[in-house]
Design a protein around this motif. Structure first.
Motif, PDB file in Angstrom:
ATOM      1  N   THR A 289       0.816  -1.216   0.000  1.00 28.05           N
ATOM      2  CA  THR A 289       0.000   0.000   0.000  1.00 28.05           C
ATOM      3  C   THR A 289       0.847   1.263   0.000  1.00 28.05           C
ATOM      4  O   THR A 289       0.534   2.221  -0.726  1.00 28.05           O
ATOM      5  CB  THR A 289      -0.939  -0.020   1.218  1.00 28.05           C
ATOM      6  OG1 THR A 289      -1.724  -1.210   1.176  1.00 28.05           O
ATOM      7  CG2 THR A 289      -1.865   1.180   1.214  1.00 28.05           C
ATOM      8  N   VAL A 290       1.916   1.294   0.791  1.00 31.14           N
ATOM      9  CA  VAL A 290       2.722   2.522   0.856  1.00 31.14           C
ATOM     10  C   VAL A 290       3.543   2.728  -0.411  1.00 31.14           C
ATOM     11  O   VAL A 290       4.029   3.833  -0.668  1.00 31.14           O
ATOM     12  CB  VAL A 290       3.657   2.535   2.094  1.00 31.14           C
ATOM     13  CG1 VAL A 290       2.851   2.411   3.371  1.00 31.14           C
ATOM     14  CG2 VAL A 290       4.732   1.456   2.017  1.00 31.14           C
ATOM     15  N   ALA A 291       3.688   1.694  -1.217  1.00 27.18           N
ATOM     16  CA  ALA A 291       4.478   1.808  -2.443  1.00 27.18           C
ATOM     17  C   ALA A 291       3.694   2.429  -3.591  1.00 27.18           C
ATOM     18  O   ALA A 291       4.245   2.606  -4.687  1.00 27.18           O
ATOM     19  CB  ALA A 291       5.000   0.436  -2.856  1.00 27.18           C
ATOM     20  N   ARG A 292       2.410   2.749  -3.368  1.00 33.10           N
ATOM     21  CA  ARG A 292       1.625   3.399  -4.404  1.00 33.10           C
ATOM     22  C   ARG A 292       0.707   4.439  -3.758  1.00 33.10           C
ATOM     23  O   ARG A 292       0.465   4.400  -2.557  1.00 33.10           O
ATOM     24  CB  ARG A 292       0.833   2.370  -5.205  1.00 33.10           C
ATOM     25  CG  ARG A 292       0.026   1.372  -4.413  1.00 33.10           C
ATOM     26  CD  ARG A 292      -0.250   0.152  -5.267  1.00 33.10           C
ATOM     27  NE  ARG A 292      -1.222  -0.759  -4.654  1.00 33.10           N
ATOM     28  CZ  ARG A 292      -1.454  -1.985  -5.102  1.00 33.10           C
ATOM     29  NH1 ARG A 292      -0.801  -2.438  -6.171  1.00 33.10           N
ATOM     30  NH2 ARG A 292      -2.348  -2.778  -4.520  1.00 33.10           N
ATOM     31  N   ALA A 293       0.213   5.352  -4.547  1.00 35.89           N
ATOM     32  CA  ALA A 293      -0.515   6.494  -4.019  1.00 35.89           C
ATOM     33  C   ALA A 293      -1.880   6.097  -3.469  1.00 35.89           C
ATOM     34  O   ALA A 293      -2.578   5.259  -4.051  1.00 35.89           O
ATOM     35  CB  ALA A 293      -0.682   7.550  -5.108  1.00 35.89           C
ATOM     36  N   GLY A 294      -2.242   6.726  -2.342  1.00 38.11           N
ATOM     37  CA  GLY A 294      -3.571   6.550  -1.770  1.00 38.11           C
ATOM     38  C   GLY A 294      -3.751   5.229  -1.054  1.00 38.11           C
ATOM     39  O   GLY A 294      -2.837   4.424  -0.931  1.00 38.11           O
ATOM     40  N   ALA A 295      -4.982   5.033  -0.548  1.00 34.79           N
ATOM     41  CA  ALA A 295      -5.322   3.805   0.174  1.00 34.79           C
ATOM     42  C   ALA A 295      -5.654   2.728  -0.848  1.00 34.79           C
ATOM     43  O   ALA A 295      -6.818   2.502  -1.186  1.00 34.79           O
ATOM     44  CB  ALA A 295      -6.496   4.048   1.114  1.00 34.79           C
TER      45      ALA A 295
END
Length: 310
Positions: A289-295
């Motif tokens: 999740t933190v490797a791409r934008a948003g939730a």
């Protein structure tokens, strides 16, 4: 669908209005409980979200988003505007929030009793709707396990001592609790997270999980403590990371038959290997999740791939 386990999430939906210097505002579906329900559905679980959504563009955006993963949305029919949060990101991708939210949830009848209930964040502490959340959990927990994530939002918590009491009541009703080290620092300034987790576990939960950002995560359970490292990754932003950790946790527990009324006793006798594996699944889910934008939590294939890097 992996199984017939009915997972009920109770809590708010929030339209996250992301503001970056020199760029136009971007609106993303959000709200911690909504993100957890979405994450569970992405992992193939049957998830129902009991929430409030306004009859506005933000409400339609969130409803459509949840539908893409297969989340069943139930509302109380309230017509207030969909809650929103202005999200600003610092240079490291960490998010800060400014909220416009009301929470007035009325009781809603369910078609079937769930096997597990998750509650959290604003919905569990903001009056008057929090009374409905707690009433539902208290009535359902005889036949369902319960999880809780305080996901503290200081600007919405009101009086500190009263907020701590509300959080501790939710903890005592739960079988599984997850909190961040930042949550615990606001609730209990200067106290060690491990000590808080131990104290919480003594009030009812079988396992208390503490996330520590880039320093990994900790679990406190009857057999002792377990820690896992964070999965190395290039962080885009941290929006929804804790919620992905929570949905990854519940997915792993469900896979091992540890949710539902029949799983409650098994939760009380967790062994170290099982707890470690659950933490690994949760950490991998957050890392994706933190490797791409948003939730934007992983689906099952993405989670399996991330686990190979742990």
């Amino acid at each position: 669908m992996l199984d017939r386990l009915d997972l009920l999430v109770i809590g708010e939906c929030v339209a996250d209005i992301v503001r970056l210097p020199g760029a136009a505002d971007q609106v993303h579906p959000g709200g911690s409980p909504a993100n957890v329900a979405y994450g569970l559905a992405r992992l193939g679980r049957g998830a129902t979200l009991l929430t409030q959504l306004g009859p506005d563009d933000n409400g339609r955006l969130i409803r459509d988003h949840l539908a893409t993963a297969g989340v069943e949305v139930r509302t109380d029919g309230a017509t207030a505007p969909t809650p929103s949060a202005a999200v600003t990101l610092d240079g490291a991708g960490r998010a800060a929030y400014t909220f416009a939210i009301t929470w007035t949830l009325d009781p809603v009848s369910l078609d079937r009793p769930p096997h597990h209930v998750h509650m959290g964040s604003i919905a569990a502490v903001m009056e008057p709707g929090n009374a409905t959340v707690l009433g539902a959990v208290e009535s359902l927990r005889a036949g369902a396990t319960v999880s809780y994530d305080p996901n503290v939002r200081p600007e919405l918590m009101g009086d500190h001592d009263a907020a701590v009491r509300k959080v501790e009541r939710c903890v005592a009703l739960s079988d599984v609790v997850k909190a961040s080290d930042e949550d615990l620092e606001w609730l209990y300034p200067g106290q060690e997270p491990e000590q808080v987790a131990e104290r919480w576990r003594a009030t009812g939960p079988s396992v208390v999980l503490v996330t520590r950002g880039g320093d990994g995560a900790l679990a406190v359970f009857p057999g002792g403590h377990v820690t896992v490292d964070a999965l190395p990754t290039d962080v885009v932003d941290t929006v929804g990371a804790g919620d992905a950790f929570m949905s990854g946790t519940l997915h792993a527990l469900a896979s091992r038959g540890l949710l539902g009324a029949g799983g409650r006793e098994r939760l009380r006798s967790l062994d170290r290997d099982t707890v470690t594996d659950v933490l690994r699944h949760a950490a991998a889910s957050a890392a994706v999740t933190v490797a791409r934008a948003g939730a934007n939590p992983p689906d099952e294939a993405e989670l399996k791939e991330a686990l190979t890097r742990l």
